[in-house]
Design a protein around this motif. Structure first.
Motif, PDB file in Angstrom:
ATOM      1  N   MET A   1      90.924  73.163 -18.969  1.00 25.38           N
ATOM      2  CA  MET A   1      90.015  74.107 -19.610  1.00 25.38           C
ATOM      3  C   MET A   1      90.770  75.274 -20.254  1.00 25.38           C
ATOM      4  SD  MET A   1      86.869  76.298 -17.995  1.00 25.38           S
ATOM      5  CE  MET A   1      88.017  77.216 -16.968  1.00 25.38           C
ATOM      6  N   ILE A   2      91.845  75.725 -19.609  1.00 26.55           N
ATOM      7  CA  ILE A   2      92.601  76.856 -20.146  1.00 26.55           C
ATOM      8  C   ILE A   2      93.159  76.525 -21.524  1.00 26.55           C
ATOM      9  CG2 ILE A   2      94.648  78.302 -19.803  1.00 26.55           C
ATOM     10  CD1 ILE A   2      94.165  78.163 -16.815  1.00 26.55           C
ATOM     11  N   ASP A   3      93.611  75.289 -21.690  1.00 18.97           N
ATOM     12  CA  ASP A   3      94.156  74.896 -22.986  1.00 18.97           C
ATOM     13  C   ASP A   3      93.083  74.916 -24.074  1.00 18.97           C
ATOM     14  OD1 ASP A   3      92.900  72.728 -21.742  1.00 18.97           O
ATOM     15  OD2 ASP A   3      94.039  71.264 -22.899  1.00 18.97           O
ATOM     16  N   LYS A   4      91.849  74.591 -23.714  1.00 20.21           N
ATOM     17  CA  LYS A   4      90.752  74.627 -24.688  1.00 20.21           C
ATOM     18  C   LYS A   4      90.411  76.062 -25.055  1.00 20.21           C
ATOM     19  CE  LYS A   4      88.590  70.202 -23.467  1.00 20.21           C
ATOM     20  NZ  LYS A   4      89.704  69.722 -22.649  1.00 20.21           N
ATOM     21  N   ILE A   5      90.424  76.956 -24.066  1.00 20.69           N
ATOM     22  CA  ILE A   5      90.178  78.369 -24.347  1.00 20.69           C
ATOM     23  C   ILE A   5      91.273  78.918 -25.266  1.00 20.69           C
ATOM     24  CG2 ILE A   5      90.066  80.685 -23.330  1.00 20.69           C
ATOM     25  CD1 ILE A   5      88.811  79.421 -20.856  1.00 20.69           C
ATOM     26  N   GLU A   6      92.513  78.567 -24.962  1.00 19.35           N
ATOM     27  CA  GLU A   6      93.629  79.015 -25.803  1.00 19.35           C
ATOM     28  C   GLU A   6      93.483  78.488 -27.223  1.00 19.35           C
ATOM     29  OE1 GLU A   6      98.523  79.135 -25.782  1.00 19.35           O
ATOM     30  OE2 GLU A   6      97.461  77.587 -24.637  1.00 19.35           O
ATOM     31  N   TYR A   7      93.106  77.213 -27.333  1.00 20.57           N
ATOM     32  CA  TYR A   7      92.917  76.611 -28.669  1.00 20.57           C
ATOM     33  C   TYR A   7      91.856  77.365 -29.462  1.00 20.57           C
ATOM     34  CZ  TYR A   7      91.168  73.438 -32.236  1.00 20.57           C
ATOM     35  OH  TYR A   7      90.727  72.904 -33.418  1.00 20.57           O
ATOM     36  N   LEU A   8      90.714  77.657 -28.829  1.00 23.57           N
ATOM     37  CA  LEU A   8      89.632  78.350 -29.521  1.00 23.57           C
ATOM     38  C   LEU A   8      90.027  79.770 -29.905  1.00 23.57           C
ATOM     39  CD1 LEU A   8      86.574  77.127 -27.415  1.00 23.57           C
ATOM     40  CD2 LEU A   8      87.154  76.458 -29.749  1.00 23.57           C
ATOM     41  N   CYS A   9      90.754  80.442 -29.024  1.00 24.08           N
ATOM     42  CA  CYS A   9      91.228  81.793 -29.341  1.00 24.08           C
ATOM     43  C   CYS A   9      92.189  81.774 -30.527  1.00 24.08           C
ATOM     44  CB  CYS A   9      91.905  82.423 -28.125  1.00 24.08           C
ATOM     45  SG  CYS A   9      90.784  82.865 -26.786  1.00 24.08           S
ATOM     46  N   MET A  10      93.131  80.848 -30.511  1.00 24.75           N
ATOM     47  CA  MET A  10      94.111  80.752 -31.592  1.00 24.75           C
ATOM     48  C   MET A  10      93.462  80.299 -32.895  1.00 24.75           C
ATOM     49  SD  MET A  10      97.416  79.116 -29.610  1.00 24.75           S
ATOM     50  CE  MET A  10      98.396  79.151 -31.119  1.00 24.75           C
ATOM     51  N   GLU A  11      92.562  79.335 -32.793  1.00 15.99           N
ATOM     52  CA  GLU A  11      91.884  78.806 -33.982  1.00 15.99           C
ATOM     53  C   GLU A  11      91.113  79.907 -34.716  1.00 15.99           C
ATOM     54  OE1 GLU A  11      90.305  75.868 -36.696  1.00 15.99           O
ATOM     55  OE2 GLU A  11      92.036  75.888 -35.337  1.00 15.99           O
ATOM     56  N   ASN A  12      90.603  80.854 -33.945  1.00  9.39           N
ATOM     57  CA  ASN A  12      89.794  81.928 -34.527  1.00  9.39           C
ATOM     58  C   ASN A  12      90.515  83.269 -34.524  1.00  9.39           C
ATOM     59  OD1 ASN A  12      87.003  80.592 -34.990  1.00  9.39           O
ATOM     60  ND2 ASN A  12      87.576  79.935 -32.941  1.00  9.39           N
ATOM     61  N   GLN A  13      91.840  83.216 -34.487  1.00  6.41           N
ATOM     62  CA  GLN A  13      92.697  84.386 -34.662  1.00  6.41           C
ATOM     63  C   GLN A  13      92.451  85.474 -33.613  1.00  6.41           C
ATOM     64  OE1 GLN A  13      92.788  85.663 -38.863  1.00  6.41           O
ATOM     65  NE2 GLN A  13      91.751  83.754 -39.373  1.00  6.41           N
ATOM     66  N   PHE A  14      92.022  85.050 -32.406  1.00  2.75           N
ATOM     67  CA  PHE A  14      91.818  85.963 -31.281  1.00  2.75           C
ATOM     68  C   PHE A  14      90.814  87.072 -31.586  1.00  2.75           C
ATOM     69  CE2 PHE A  14      95.906  83.978 -30.609  1.00  2.75           C
ATOM     70  CZ  PHE A  14      95.886  83.665 -29.256  1.00  2.75           C
ATOM     71  N   ILE A  15      89.812  86.763 -32.412  1.00  2.00           N
ATOM     72  CA  ILE A  15      88.828  87.791 -32.768  1.00  2.00           C
ATOM     73  C   ILE A  15      87.604  87.746 -31.874  1.00  2.00           C
ATOM     74  CG2 ILE A  15      89.555  87.767 -35.183  1.00  2.00           C
ATOM     75  CD1 ILE A  15      86.898  86.276 -35.772  1.00  2.00           C
ATOM     76  N   TYR A  16      87.376  86.646 -31.129  1.00  2.00           N
ATOM     77  CA  TYR A  16      86.155  86.500 -30.349  1.00  2.00           C
ATOM     78  C   TYR A  16      86.323  87.012 -28.927  1.00  2.00           C
ATOM     79  CZ  TYR A  16      84.268  83.448 -34.017  1.00  2.00           C
ATOM     80  OH  TYR A  16      83.795  82.937 -35.189  1.00  2.00           O
ATOM     81  N   GLY A  17      85.247  87.585 -28.391  1.00  2.00           N
ATOM     82  CA  GLY A  17      85.217  87.978 -26.998  1.00  2.00           C
ATOM     83  C   GLY A  17      84.883  86.796 -26.107  1.00  2.00           C
ATOM     84  N   TYR A  18      84.878  87.038 -24.816  1.00  2.00           N
ATOM     85  CA  TYR A  18      84.705  85.940 -23.870  1.00  2.00           C
ATOM     86  C   TYR A  18      83.318  85.304 -23.957  1.00  2.00           C
ATOM     87  CZ  TYR A  18      82.133  89.169 -20.767  1.00  2.00           C
ATOM     88  OH  TYR A  18      81.226  90.034 -20.243  1.00  2.00           O
ATOM     89  N   ARG A  19      82.301  86.073 -24.322  1.00  2.00           N
ATOM     90  CA  ARG A  19      80.962  85.500 -24.449  1.00  2.00           C
ATOM     91  C   ARG A  19      80.912  84.452 -25.555  1.00  2.00           C
ATOM     92  NH1 ARG A  19      80.213  90.963 -23.519  1.00  2.00           N
ATOM     93  NH2 ARG A  19      78.978  91.535 -21.682  1.00  2.00           N
ATOM     94  N   THR A  20      81.509  84.783 -26.702  1.00  2.00           N
ATOM     95  CA  THR A  20      81.512  83.845 -27.821  1.00  2.00           C
ATOM     96  C   THR A  20      82.374  82.624 -27.509  1.00  2.00           C
ATOM     97  OG1 THR A  20      81.200  85.676 -29.357  1.00  2.00           O
ATOM     98  CG2 THR A  20      81.953  83.585 -30.283  1.00  2.00           C
ATOM     99  N   ILE A  21      83.514  82.838 -26.868  1.00  2.00           N
ATOM    100  CA  ILE A  21      84.363  81.700 -26.492  1.00  2.00           C
ATOM    101  C   ILE A  21      83.623  80.791 -25.511  1.00  2.00           C
ATOM    102  CG2 ILE A  21      86.478  81.035 -25.274  1.00  2.00           C
ATOM    103  CD1 ILE A  21      86.974  82.029 -28.092  1.00  2.00           C
TER     104      ILE A  21
END
Length: 235
Positions: free
Chosen positions: A1-21
């Motif tokens: 799961m951590i790798d998926k969170i990292e992927y989503l954060c990187m894919e979206n340039q770390f602009i989203y907060g934890y709720r959106t992720i």
């Protein structure tokens, strides 16, 4: 799961907060996770987004002022019926630029914008003249001198636009466009802490971000669609 969170954060340039992720984990991977757990992971890894408040300016004496016809009713069922506009300042590196934006409240899309090194009436008129609005469309702004000028009043009148203005010193009356300008800075200039920017590089950053915001950046109020996706699905 951590790798998926990292992927989503990187894919979206770390602009989203934890709720959106958390919502994206379900949308992209059909993975249902407690958002508190997502928060803990993002905090431990340093992936939480950062924000910074927008500075505002008190401009000159108004020529023409109208009432607040929008009255904080930011909802509309049709495109190009209610729009909001504002100016923000781009002080980065050794440069000083201004951004004038117009947002369609139907899907929160930025439908016109201008970047300039001069904050005058021609600057906001250039933004306004990018649009062909239906008769009676409501355009809301603050009481800045460029919006209360005779030239801007005449342009709105000639285009059949109904002009609305925030109460003086009440940022919440124009909250949607204030939010966009704050997010733009938080997710570009403040996030990456760029230095020694030129005027051209600032313009490129803003233009690329607006494309990203309109076409890719999801919003919960739009059922986790981007503004353009929402508009196309509703057509």
């Amino acid at each position: 799961m951590i790798d998926k969170i990292e992927y989503l954060c990187m894919e979206n340039q770390f602009i989203y907060g934890y709720r959106t992720i958390t919502r994206l984990l379900k949308k992209s991977f059909d993975l249902v996770v407690n958002r508190k757990k997502v928060y803990r992971i993002m905090k431990e890894k340093g992936w939480l987004c950062r924000t910074r408040p927008k500075k505002t300016a008190n401009l000159g004496k108004p020529y023409y002022v109208t009432e607040n016809k929008l009255d904080r009713d930011f909802h509309t069922d049709k495109p190009m019926q209610k729009l909001v506009t504002d100016i923000t300042y781009l002080y980065f590196g050794n440069c000083k630029l201004y951004l004038s934006s117009i947002m369609d409240l139907y899907n929160r899309e930025i439908v016109a914008y201008t970047i300039s090194d001069c904050e005058d009436t021609d600057f906001v008129l250039d933004t306004l003249n990018q649009l062909d609005l239906p008769q009676g469309a409501l355009l809301h702004s603050d009481q800045g001198s460029v919006y209360t000028s005779k030239a801007y009043f005449q342009a709105c009148t000639e285009k059949g636009i109904t002009h609305s203005m925030s109460r003086k010193g009440t940022l919440a009356d124009n909250a949607c466009i204030e939010w966009f300008h704050s997010v733009l800075k938080s997710e570009t200039f403040y996030l990456h802490k760029w230095r020694n920017l030129t005027k051209n590089s600032i313009k490129d950053i803003v233009q690329n971000y607006i494309i990203f915001y309109n076409e890719m950046r999801i919003q919960q109020r739009l059922n986790d669609q981007s503004p353009v996706q929402y508009r196309k699905l509703a057509a």
